[in-house]
Design a protein around this motif. Structure first.
Motif, PDB file in Angstrom:
ATOM      1  N   SER A  32       0.832  -1.200   0.000  1.00 30.48           N
ATOM      2  CA  SER A  32       0.000   0.000   0.000  1.00 30.48           C
ATOM      3  C   SER A  32       0.872   1.258   0.000  1.00 30.48           C
ATOM      4  O   SER A  32       0.629   2.205  -0.746  1.00 30.48           O
ATOM      5  CB  SER A  32      -0.887  -0.032   1.242  1.00 30.48           C
ATOM      6  N   ALA A  43      -4.219   3.615   5.361  1.00 32.12           N
ATOM      7  CA  ALA A  43      -4.907   2.475   4.739  1.00 32.12           C
ATOM      8  C   ALA A  43      -4.094   1.201   4.938  1.00 32.12           C
ATOM      9  O   ALA A  43      -4.630   0.154   5.330  1.00 32.12           O
ATOM     10  CB  ALA A  43      -5.121   2.751   3.257  1.00 32.12           C
ATOM     11  N   LEU A 102     -11.954   2.401   5.372  1.00 29.60           N
ATOM     12  CA  LEU A 102     -10.970   2.682   4.309  1.00 29.60           C
ATOM     13  C   LEU A 102     -11.624   3.217   3.046  1.00 29.60           C
ATOM     14  O   LEU A 102     -11.029   3.955   2.282  1.00 29.60           O
ATOM     15  CB  LEU A 102     -10.188   1.413   3.965  1.00 29.60           C
ATOM     16  N   ARG A 116      -9.627   3.147  -0.288  1.00 24.03           N
ATOM     17  CA  ARG A 116      -8.288   3.743  -0.344  1.00 24.03           C
ATOM     18  C   ARG A 116      -7.217   2.721  -0.655  1.00 24.03           C
ATOM     19  O   ARG A 116      -6.129   3.048  -1.089  1.00 24.03           O
ATOM     20  CB  ARG A 116      -7.960   4.400   0.987  1.00 24.03           C
ATOM     21  N   TRP A 117      -7.519   1.478  -0.385  1.00 18.52           N
ATOM     22  CA  TRP A 117      -6.574   0.389  -0.650  1.00 18.52           C
ATOM     23  C   TRP A 117      -6.093   0.429  -2.085  1.00 18.52           C
ATOM     24  O   TRP A 117      -4.944   0.238  -2.379  1.00 18.52           O
ATOM     25  CB  TRP A 117      -7.274  -0.924  -0.331  1.00 18.52           C
ATOM     26  N   ALA A 156      -4.381   4.516  -2.931  1.00 15.94           N
ATOM     27  CA  ALA A 156      -3.668   5.181  -1.848  1.00 15.94           C
ATOM     28  C   ALA A 156      -2.784   6.318  -2.329  1.00 15.94           C
ATOM     29  O   ALA A 156      -2.733   7.379  -1.737  1.00 15.94           O
ATOM     30  CB  ALA A 156      -2.821   4.163  -1.101  1.00 15.94           C
TER      31      ALA A 156
END
Ligand SMILES: Nc1ncnc2c1ncn2[C@@H]1O[C@H](COP(=O)(O)OP(=O)(O)OP(=O)(O)O)[C@@H](O)[C@H]1O
Length: 662
Positions: free
Chosen positions: A171, A212, A275, A278-279, A282
């Motif tokens: 990430s 994240a 999250l 957002r994974w 990012a």
């Protein structure tokens, strides 16, 4: 019976003029929609199973049983430590993977990914063989530190870290790679050490990616089972975390197992919902944040005539002369007295940016032996050179206010917080943006951001100032205002300033010297008036608004490369390659062929008429000569009835044409 109307869906964004109800949603073909639905059902069914079979009345009892409470405590402890270890090791690893080229990078990246695809029990076996009592490192750990990992909580932490750290690294690597290096380079040019840059610019700018990755890492560590049971065993109060407790309860008390599973499920879902995608994105978080900021509120009225309210110049400073010997792609020797402003001009790819980056010590493509104020700074790293850089968009740090941005260099040089902020505020005032001190960069217009970036660079007290097209993004009015401010402050700047520009007005009005680059070499380095009178290349002549015709000397003028002949008052030696410089004001435009002397008269067609201040520039194409630009008053244009496409005659006086040997 009255029924309330169904809730209205939120209005969708539509293009202007399009009626909302008419928008067509694309329909998925059944061959794709059906398996997609089955996939969703497949993922959902087990979760529904847990929800359906949970004994809600017993839930409280199940979750507060001593064994379960102990497992919760242990899980929180293990996952917390696993997260801490992952941050400690994974953040530097992600940074190295994103930023440092090294052999075997692809292998290291695969290694990072491996625990994600490895069956957890295999991961446990691997950990036993590496760190177990009879593993490669186990005996050494035991003899040296008295540390035994299997059947200890530390072992559970190691197992959880092994399987969860990849989530953080992957990430964060994406976030680091998505962060443009100009922010970090600018911070270094303001005097910040690499570690300071990392802590104050890099990490805050990747904060969404970091958050994240950390959340996923923690959630994965919390749910870890296979590697833990294989490597660390299943000892109550020591290694029996929640997932292991579920496994045990499933055999003895299935209802309690369902309740504990529900707890883990709730935690996982909470993390994923928090999250919100957002994974996968990012690295783009700073850009998104900028877009989400509302339009800046209107500015208080600024002075219309900057000349009537001169900005306060900076106090007088020490003075630093420049000597640079640049080799590599850009090859030149540059000497300048303190207070000199040099405009660096040249066509695309001429080597302007390479020159700036060489002076900053930021490129391997060119190397500068650099002396500033008698001190050789060649071997110093970028943050210890005293060379401040303002990139084209300013590269203001988006997470800091205008004031904190301006104080950045002062803080990096060791000034206390209060003193740095006081000085920064004074600089913002000087550059006419003091009222914006508390705004974030996303809330500034291009012109305001440019001024804050300039204040930030000047506040850092550089010995050499590099400005990359500082006025490029501004409209004409703001440009004139900022140019005026720039001129005022450059006048009191004790170092040398290099301004890369494509704008002739900028070059002529701001610079003491114009350095013309082409193909990495200095073609000309002279005062603007001299470059204007005797430009050494057609490119720079045109940039300065002159007509430049290349040709070969004849006894009375120039045989033009593009065909035709030009008569001049002061010819060069016949056969000399030369450039004829014809100022646009020296070109006369006529409706009819002018009588009298027939020299330098050509028929042509008006191609383009553009306004330049209070005058008009007329581009005239001709079969008998190269294109010619004339500059005339709007009254003269009206009298001549000039229009694009119209036929005209042009004439150039031999006495107003200069020949410059090439
Ligand atoms: N990192 C790089 N690796 C290889 N070549 C590069 C690199 N950066 C620039 N170049 C090349 O070096 C030459 C000079 O580039 P440079 O960016 O200094 O030009 P410039 O004068 O600043 O151009 P522009 O006006 O377009 O910004 C160009 O031919 C460019 O393609």
């Amino acid at each position: 019976m009255n029924s309330s109307p169904p809730p209205r869906p939120a209005p969708a964004a539509t293009a202007p003029g399009r009626r909302p109800g008419r928008r067509r949603t694309p329909r998925a073909p059944i061959a794709l929609a059906l398996p997609a639905l089955v996939a969703v059902a497949f993922l959902l069914l087990p979760l529904v199973g847990i929800l359906a079979r949970t004994e809600w009345a017993e839930l409280g009892d199940h979750l507060t049983r001593p064994g379960t409470a102990e497992a919760v405590r242990l899980s929180l402890l293990v996952s917390g430590w696993a997260l801490a270890l992952s941050l400690l090791l994974g953040v530097p690893l992600a940074w190295v993977l994103a930023r440092v080229p090294f052999p075997g990078k692809a292998f290291v990246r695969s290694l990072v990914l491996l625990p994600m695809v490895l069956p957890p029990t295999v991961a446990g076996v691997a950990l036993l063989l590496g760190l177990g009592r009879r593993g490669l490192l186990g005996p050494w750990l035991e003899d040296t530190f008295g540390l035994t990992l299997p059947f200890h909580t530390t072992g559970a932490v190691v197992a959880a870290t092994f399987v969860s750290m990849p989530f953080l690294v992957i990430s964060l690597e994406g976030a680091f790679a998505g962060l443009h290096s100009r922010y970090e380079e600018t911070a270094a040019s303001l005097g910040a050490s690499p570690l300071r840059v990392f802590a104050t610019v890099t990490l805050p700018m990747v904060a969404p990616g970091l958050a994240a990755g950390a959340a996923l890492t923690w959630a994965r560590a919390l749910g870890e089972f296979g590697a833990t049971i294989t490597f660390a065993g299943n000892l109550p109060g020591v290694t029996r975390t929640l997932p292991l407790e579920v496994y045990l309860l499933l055999q003895e008390e299935p209802q309690a197992a369902t309740s504990v599973s529900l707890l883990l499920l709730a935690v996982a879902m909470t993390v994923l919902v928090a999250l919100r995608g957002r994974w996968t994105a990012a690295g783009t978080a700073p850009a998104r944040r900028r877009a989400a900021v509302p339009e800046p509120e209107p500015l208080p009225p600024r002075p219309q005539h900057p000349d009537t309210t001169p900005p306060t110049p900076a106090p007088p400073r020490e003075r630093w002369a420049l000597h640079a010997d640049v080799t590599g792609f850009t090859r030149l020797v540059l000497d300048a007295e303190p207070g000199t402003t040099l405009a660096v001009v040249g066509p695309n790819g001429a080597g302007k940016t390479t020159l700036l980056r060489a002076l900053l010590g930021l490129t391997p493509r060119a190397h500068a032996r650099l002396t500033l104020g008698g001190t050789d700074v060649t071997d110093r790293p970028p943050h210890r050179r005293g060379v401040a850089w303002v990139p084209q968009d300013g590269a203001l740090f988006p997470h800091l206010s205008a004031l904190a941005n301006t104080a950045y260099g002062l803080r990096a040089h060791g000034a206390g917080r209060a003193e740095a902020r006081r000085t920064a505020r004074a600089w913002l005032e000087r550059l006419d943006v003091g009222h914006l001190a508390h705004r974030r960069p996303a809330q500034l217009s291009g012109g305001q951001a440019g001024r804050v970036a300039l204040a930030r660079a000047l506040a850092a007290r550089p010995r050499l100032l590099l400005l990359d097209e500082p006025l490029a993004a501004l409209d004409q009015t703001t440009r004139a205002h900022v140019r005026h401010l720039l001129r005022t402050h450059l006048r009191s700047f004790g170092g040398v300033c290099l301004i890369v520009t494509h704008d002739p007005v900028e070059a002529v009005s701001l610079a003491d010297r114009v350095l013309v680059l082409d193909g990495g070499r200095a073609l000309q380095d002279a005062p603007p008036a001299e470059v204007g009178r005797h430009p050494r290349s057609p490119w720079v002549a045109r940039m300065l608004g002159r007509n430049a015709w290349p040709g070969t000397g004849t006894p009375d003028g120039l045989a033009l490369d593009d065909g035709g002949h030009l008569v001049v008052a002061e010819p060069v030696a016949p056969g000399t390659e030369a450039l004829a410089i014809i100022p646009p004001e020296a070109v006369s435009v006529h409706r009819e062929r002018p009588g009298g002397s027939p020299r330098n008269v050509w028929p042509g067609t008006v191609r383009e008429i553009t306004a330049l201040g209070s005058r008009l520039r007329v581009l005239i194409a001709s079969d008998a000569a190269p294109d010619l630009v004339a500059e005339i008053t709007p009254e003269a244009a009206a009298e001549l009835g000039l229009a694009e496409g119209g036929a005209v005659w042009t004439s150039v006086k031999a006495t107003e044409t200069t020949l410059v040997p090439r």
